[in-house]
Design a protein around this motif. Structure first.
Motif, PDB file in Angstrom:
ATOM      1  N   GLY A  82      41.076  31.753  43.972  1.00  0.00           N
ATOM      2  CA  GLY A  82      42.248  32.369  42.601  1.00  0.00           C
ATOM      3  C   GLY A  82      41.573  32.736  42.242  1.00  0.00           C
ATOM      4  O   GLY A  82      41.154  33.785  41.140  1.00  0.00           O
ATOM      5  N   ALA A  83      39.724  31.961  42.093  1.00  0.00           N
ATOM      6  CA  ALA A  83      38.598  33.044  40.963  1.00  0.00           C
ATOM      7  C   ALA A  83      38.387  34.452  41.797  1.00  0.00           C
ATOM      8  O   ALA A  83      38.679  35.139  40.687  1.00  0.00           O
ATOM      9  CB  ALA A  83      37.361  32.000  41.267  1.00  0.00           C
ATOM     10  N   ASN A  84      38.904  34.652  42.826  1.00  0.00           N
ATOM     11  CA  ASN A  84      38.391  35.364  43.730  1.00  0.00           C
ATOM     12  C   ASN A  84      39.203  36.765  42.972  1.00  0.00           C
ATOM     13  O   ASN A  84      39.160  38.115  42.518  1.00  0.00           O
ATOM     14  CB  ASN A  84      38.078  35.501  45.366  1.00  0.00           C
ATOM     15  CG  ASN A  84      37.897  36.960  45.786  1.00  0.00           C
ATOM     16  OD1 ASN A  84      37.095  37.363  45.825  1.00  0.00           O
ATOM     17  ND2 ASN A  84      38.617  37.268  46.970  1.00  0.00           N
ATOM     18  N   MET A  85      40.228  36.069  42.694  1.00  0.00           N
ATOM     19  CA  MET A  85      42.425  37.383  43.318  1.00  0.00           C
ATOM     20  C   MET A  85      41.402  37.829  41.170  1.00  0.00           C
ATOM     21  O   MET A  85      41.679  39.006  40.747  1.00  0.00           O
ATOM     22  CB  MET A  85      43.274  36.546  43.127  1.00  0.00           C
ATOM     23  CG  MET A  85      43.396  36.544  44.281  1.00  0.00           C
ATOM     24  SD  MET A  85      45.344  35.709  45.294  1.00  0.00           S
ATOM     25  CE  MET A  85      44.861  34.653  44.911  1.00  0.00           C
ATOM     26  N   THR A  86      41.239  36.385  40.444  1.00  0.00           N
ATOM     27  CA  THR A  86      41.003  36.558  38.966  1.00  0.00           C
ATOM     28  C   THR A  86      39.628  37.691  38.878  1.00  0.00           C
ATOM     29  O   THR A  86      39.170  38.985  38.435  1.00  0.00           O
ATOM     30  CB  THR A  86      40.946  35.701  37.923  1.00  0.00           C
ATOM     31  OG1 THR A  86      42.275  35.216  38.285  1.00  0.00           O
ATOM     32  CG2 THR A  86      40.201  35.733  36.665  1.00  0.00           C
ATOM     33  N   ASN A  87      38.724  37.809  39.417  1.00  0.00           N
ATOM     34  CA  ASN A  87      37.703  38.234  39.107  1.00  0.00           C
ATOM     35  C   ASN A  87      37.900  40.584  39.610  1.00  0.00           C
ATOM     36  O   ASN A  87      37.390  40.727  39.000  1.00  0.00           O
ATOM     37  CB  ASN A  87      36.807  38.076  40.156  1.00  0.00           C
ATOM     38  CG  ASN A  87      34.689  38.615  39.768  1.00  0.00           C
ATOM     39  OD1 ASN A  87      34.405  38.052  39.302  1.00  0.00           O
ATOM     40  ND2 ASN A  87      35.766  39.299  41.260  1.00  0.00           N
ATOM     41  N   GLY A  88      39.143  39.898  41.072  1.00  0.00           N
ATOM     42  CA  GLY A  88      39.215  41.096  41.391  1.00  0.00           C
ATOM     43  C   GLY A  88      39.528  42.383  39.986  1.00  0.00           C
ATOM     44  O   GLY A  88      39.417  43.202  40.510  1.00  0.00           O
ATOM     45  N   THR A  89      40.612  41.683  39.484  1.00  0.00           N
ATOM     46  CA  THR A  89      41.378  42.125  38.106  1.00  0.00           C
ATOM     47  C   THR A  89      40.529  42.558  37.767  1.00  0.00           C
ATOM     48  O   THR A  89      40.916  43.648  36.680  1.00  0.00           O
ATOM     49  CB  THR A  89      42.331  40.781  37.945  1.00  0.00           C
ATOM     50  OG1 THR A  89      43.566  41.179  39.141  1.00  0.00           O
ATOM     51  CG2 THR A  89      43.642  42.124  36.680  1.00  0.00           C
ATOM     52  N   LEU A  90      39.804  42.014  36.905  1.00  0.00           N
ATOM     53  CA  LEU A  90      39.016  41.999  36.097  1.00  0.00           C
ATOM     54  C   LEU A  90      37.651  43.105  36.057  1.00  0.00           C
ATOM     55  O   LEU A  90      37.237  43.636  35.661  1.00  0.00           O
ATOM     56  CB  LEU A  90      37.988  40.731  35.501  1.00  0.00           C
ATOM     57  CG  LEU A  90      38.627  39.213  35.127  1.00  0.00           C
ATOM     58  CD1 LEU A  90      37.971  38.147  34.975  1.00  0.00           C
ATOM     59  CD2 LEU A  90      39.579  39.641  33.533  1.00  0.00           C
ATOM     60  N   SER A  91      37.277  43.216  37.307  1.00  0.00           N
ATOM     61  CA  SER A  91      36.510  44.382  38.228  1.00  0.00           C
ATOM     62  C   SER A  91      37.593  45.279  38.201  1.00  0.00           C
ATOM     63  O   SER A  91      36.299  46.677  37.923  1.00  0.00           O
ATOM     64  CB  SER A  91      35.755  44.026  39.746  1.00  0.00           C
ATOM     65  OG  SER A  91      34.945  42.592  39.429  1.00  0.00           O
ATOM     66  N   HIS A  92      38.691  45.592  39.085  1.00  0.00           N
ATOM     67  CA  HIS A  92      39.594  46.874  38.317  1.00  0.00           C
ATOM     68  C   HIS A  92      38.987  47.273  36.902  1.00  0.00           C
ATOM     69  O   HIS A  92      39.060  48.384  36.631  1.00  0.00           O
ATOM     70  CB  HIS A  92      40.892  46.746  39.001  1.00  0.00           C
ATOM     71  CG  HIS A  92      41.474  46.580  40.147  1.00  0.00           C
ATOM     72  ND1 HIS A  92      40.241  45.806  41.281  1.00  0.00           N
ATOM     73  CD2 HIS A  92      41.999  47.626  40.856  1.00  0.00           C
ATOM     74  CE1 HIS A  92      40.693  46.147  42.997  1.00  0.00           C
ATOM     75  NE2 HIS A  92      41.737  46.772  41.975  1.00  0.00           N
ATOM     76  N   ASN A  93      40.052  46.467  35.930  1.00  0.00           N
ATOM     77  CA  ASN A  93      39.874  46.797  34.232  1.00  0.00           C
ATOM     78  C   ASN A  93      38.071  47.460  34.158  1.00  0.00           C
ATOM     79  O   ASN A  93      38.282  48.326  33.525  1.00  0.00           O
ATOM     80  CB  ASN A  93      40.286  45.548  33.060  1.00  0.00           C
ATOM     81  CG  ASN A  93      41.752  45.850  34.138  1.00  0.00           C
ATOM     82  OD1 ASN A  93      42.092  46.100  34.583  1.00  0.00           O
ATOM     83  ND2 ASN A  93      41.718  43.794  33.216  1.00  0.00           N
ATOM     84  N   ARG A  94      37.213  46.691  34.584  1.00  0.00           N
ATOM     85  CA  ARG A  94      36.296  46.965  34.217  1.00  0.00           C
ATOM     86  C   ARG A  94      36.067  48.680  34.990  1.00  0.00           C
ATOM     87  O   ARG A  94      35.055  49.653  34.106  1.00  0.00           O
ATOM     88  CB  ARG A  94      34.977  46.652  34.554  1.00  0.00           C
ATOM     89  CG  ARG A  94      33.196  46.643  34.422  1.00  0.00           C
ATOM     90  CD  ARG A  94      32.481  46.159  34.908  1.00  0.00           C
ATOM     91  NE  ARG A  94      32.677  44.784  35.993  1.00  0.00           N
ATOM     92  CZ  ARG A  94      32.536  45.173  37.335  1.00  0.00           C
ATOM     93  NH1 ARG A  94      31.977  47.076  37.430  1.00  0.00           N
ATOM     94  NH2 ARG A  94      32.216  45.030  38.536  1.00  0.00           N
ATOM     95  N   ILE A  95      35.818  48.871  36.394  1.00  0.00           N
ATOM     96  CA  ILE A  95      35.648  50.294  36.950  1.00  0.00           C
ATOM     97  C   ILE A  95      36.921  51.508  35.847  1.00  0.00           C
ATOM     98  O   ILE A  95      36.537  52.892  36.454  1.00  0.00           O
ATOM     99  CB  ILE A  95      35.759  49.743  38.565  1.00  0.00           C
ATOM    100  CG1 ILE A  95      34.585  48.723  39.144  1.00  0.00           C
ATOM    101  CG2 ILE A  95      36.072  51.246  39.312  1.00  0.00           C
ATOM    102  CD1 ILE A  95      35.858  48.273  40.466  1.00  0.00           C
ATOM    103  N   GLN A  96      37.898  51.005  35.934  1.00  0.00           N
ATOM    104  CA  GLN A  96      38.571  52.288  35.908  1.00  0.00           C
ATOM    105  C   GLN A  96      38.279  52.333  33.910  1.00  0.00           C
ATOM    106  O   GLN A  96      38.777  53.575  33.806  1.00  0.00           O
ATOM    107  CB  GLN A  96      40.075  51.281  35.544  1.00  0.00           C
ATOM    108  CG  GLN A  96      41.503  51.130  36.458  1.00  0.00           C
ATOM    109  CD  GLN A  96      42.406  50.320  36.611  1.00  0.00           C
ATOM    110  OE1 GLN A  96      42.264  49.831  35.631  1.00  0.00           O
ATOM    111  NE2 GLN A  96      42.793  50.059  37.795  1.00  0.00           N
ATOM    112  N   ALA A  97      37.846  51.658  32.991  1.00  0.00           N
ATOM    113  CA  ALA A  97      36.965  51.903  32.183  1.00  0.00           C
ATOM    114  C   ALA A  97      35.996  52.863  31.923  1.00  0.00           C
ATOM    115  O   ALA A  97      36.116  53.154  31.352  1.00  0.00           O
ATOM    116  CB  ALA A  97      37.034  51.136  31.207  1.00  0.00           C
TER     117      ALA A  97
END
Length: 269
Positions: A82-97
């Motif tokens: 669960g933590a890994n999936m949440t981290n992946g989502t946050l990383s996507h947002n950061r990279i897209q930004a």
């Protein structure tokens, strides 16, 4: 009487961590938060999901039949997943930004839809790179997996499958898989260009999905392709539903895996 500062300078105070109050169970409480909203839920799939097709039970025709019928999906993710999936989502947002700030982002988090067979997913990015539109998928992974991809210049097969499905729907000849190392945020870009083998594989995958969907329309339940104690069945969110569904009426083999070695001649869809 010496003041406190003088005492400290002459004889350092031992500042050991003491059990002034109990923190027992605090870590467990936090970890429960990662899976608090991930319990069993009733769900009915309306379409194939490329991100699921690429992994384990997503290759099983029987899974999709039962998913189209609807049932109780068991979430097997633990706190770390669960933590890994949440981290992946946050990383996507950061990279897209970062892509947007660099002036190369044209679109992010957009719908990708096919009617025949029914497919629905979200693309990560479309980039404007050297005057050409590039479809991009962002993936994060631990250092060991990242270094393997970096040294061998090969994408993870499941990631490649997802990207190829998106490329066919959007009629894109070129795309990129964008990997980030979770340990140090290093980036790796692996280009993907359609070749004869990729074209044949993804066309066969679409035919497979059509046959699976037609089996559901015709109410002919596929037989199991795996033993009940197989790794794929154990991790399947519909394992209980499948066990109660009966033997089945038709044999539909699992979706064939992709072979990255057979990528030689470039062509378009």
């Amino acid at each position: 009487m010496k003041n406190l500062l003088t005492q400290v300078m002459e004889k350092p105070v031992d500042l050991k961590v003491t059990d002034a109050f109990s923190t027992e169970g605090l870590i467990e409480a936090i970890q429960k938060g990662y899976i608090a909203n991930r319990g069993p839920r009733h769900q009915q799939k309306k379409s194939f999901a490329p991100s699921t097709i690429a992994y384990g039970h997503g290759e099983c025709a029987r899974y999709w039949y039962l998913a189209f019928d609807g049932g109780t999906f068991e979430d097997n993710a633990d706190a770390f997943a669960g933590a890994n999936m949440t981290n992946g989502t946050l990383s996507h947002n950061r990279i897209q930004a970062a892509m947007a700030d660099a002036g190369i982002l044209k679109e992010a988090e957009f719908k990708i839809i096919s009617n025949d067979p029914p497919i629905f997913g979200y693309g990560d990015v479309i980039l404007d790179w050297e005057g050409e539109e590039l479809l991009g998928e962002i993936k994060t992974m631990m250092n060991e997996g990242f270094e393997y991809r970096k040294n061998n210049r090969k994408p993870k097969p499941g990631h490649l499958i997802q990207l190829l499905i998106y490329m066919k729907i959007l009629q894109k000849r070129k795309a990129v898989l964008i990997y980030e190392n979770k340990n140090n945020h290093e980036l790796l870009i692996l280009p993907v260009e359609i070749n004869d083998y990729y074209k044949q594989w993804v066309n066969n995958a679409f035919d497979w999905m059509r046959s699976v969907r037609q089996a559901w329309v015709d109410r002919t339940l596929p037989e199991k392709n795996y033993r009940s104690n197989s790794k794929i069945c154990k991790s399947c969110p519909l394992a209980k539903t499948c066990a109660d569904a009966g033997k089945g009426d038709v044999v539909i083999n699992r979706l064939e895996p992709i072979d990255e070695k057979l990528s030689m001649v470039w062509c378009q869809f």
